[in-house]
Scaffold this motif. Sequence first.
Motif, PDB file in Angstrom:
ATOM      1  N   THR A  52      51.745  49.862  85.363  1.00 40.47           N
ATOM      2  CA  THR A  52      51.974  51.221  84.866  1.00 40.47           C
ATOM      3  C   THR A  52      52.739  51.203  83.546  1.00 40.47           C
ATOM      4  O   THR A  52      52.391  51.924  82.610  1.00 40.47           O
ATOM      5  CB  THR A  52      52.752  52.044  85.915  1.00 40.47           C
ATOM      6  OG1 THR A  52      52.012  52.038  87.131  1.00 40.47           O
ATOM      7  CG2 THR A  52      52.974  53.469  85.455  1.00 40.47           C
ATOM      8  N   SER A  53      53.762  50.390  83.466  1.00 39.81           N
ATOM      9  CA  SER A  53      54.577  50.325  82.257  1.00 39.81           C
ATOM     10  C   SER A  53      53.777  49.836  81.060  1.00 39.81           C
ATOM     11  O   SER A  53      53.897  50.376  79.960  1.00 39.81           O
ATOM     12  CB  SER A  53      55.792  49.415  82.486  1.00 39.81           C
ATOM     13  OG  SER A  53      56.619  49.954  83.489  1.00 39.81           O
ATOM     14  N   CYS A  71      51.569  52.665  79.932  1.00 41.09           N
ATOM     15  CA  CYS A  71      52.359  53.715  79.284  1.00 41.09           C
ATOM     16  C   CYS A  71      52.714  53.317  77.858  1.00 41.09           C
ATOM     17  O   CYS A  71      52.668  54.151  76.939  1.00 41.09           O
ATOM     18  CB  CYS A  71      53.636  54.004  80.064  1.00 41.09           C
ATOM     19  SG  CYS A  71      53.350  54.917  81.582  1.00 41.09           S
ATOM     20  N   GLU A  72      53.049  52.078  77.635  1.00 38.36           N
ATOM     21  CA  GLU A  72      53.453  51.623  76.297  1.00 38.36           C
ATOM     22  C   GLU A  72      52.265  51.435  75.360  1.00 38.36           C
ATOM     23  O   GLU A  72      52.421  51.523  74.154  1.00 38.36           O
ATOM     24  CB  GLU A  72      54.268  50.337  76.393  1.00 38.36           C
ATOM     25  CG  GLU A  72      55.595  50.501  77.061  1.00 38.36           C
ATOM     26  CD  GLU A  72      56.523  51.506  76.405  1.00 38.36           C
ATOM     27  OE1 GLU A  72      56.361  51.819  75.198  1.00 38.36           O
ATOM     28  OE2 GLU A  72      57.404  52.033  77.100  1.00 38.36           O
TER      29      GLU A  72
END
Length: 132
Positions: A125-126, A129-130
Motif C-alpha cells: 500500500t505504501s 501511495c508514494e
Amino acid sequence: ITQLKKLAGFIKLRQNIASRYNEVFLNAAKVKPLYQFTTKSVYHLYVLQADFSKLGITRTELFIRMRERGIGLQLHYIPIPYQPYYRSLELERYPLPMMDKYFQQSFSIPIFPKMKKFEVEKVITSLFCELI
C-alpha cells in the motif's frame, strides 16, 4: 545448527511473501519485479525495478518517504566503478549501460520470515501511495 533445522520453514515463509508481492507487482504500471516468482528461489531479496525518470519522484525521495512510513527500502549491488576505492581508477570511462540501468532502477523491499501479513500489505500500500 539450530537455525538450519528451521531453514525449510523460513524459505516457505519468504516464498509466501514473494508470491503475494508478485500478485501485486507483476501487473503494476510503475514498478516491476526483477524476476518472476519461482519455488526454487529462497528470496533472500525481493527486487523491484522502476524507471524513476518517468515517475516524478527520485529514488532518494522514495526511500525517504517510505522510511517516514516505517518501511526501509534497500539498495544492493552498487557497481564497482561507483565504490569510493575504485573511483580513483576512473573506471566510469568504460561505459556499461546495462549495469547503470540496473543500478538506477533497482531497489529491494522488505522480505523476512517473521513478516506479518499486515506488514506485507503495508509495504504494498505504501509503495502504491508514494508512486501514484
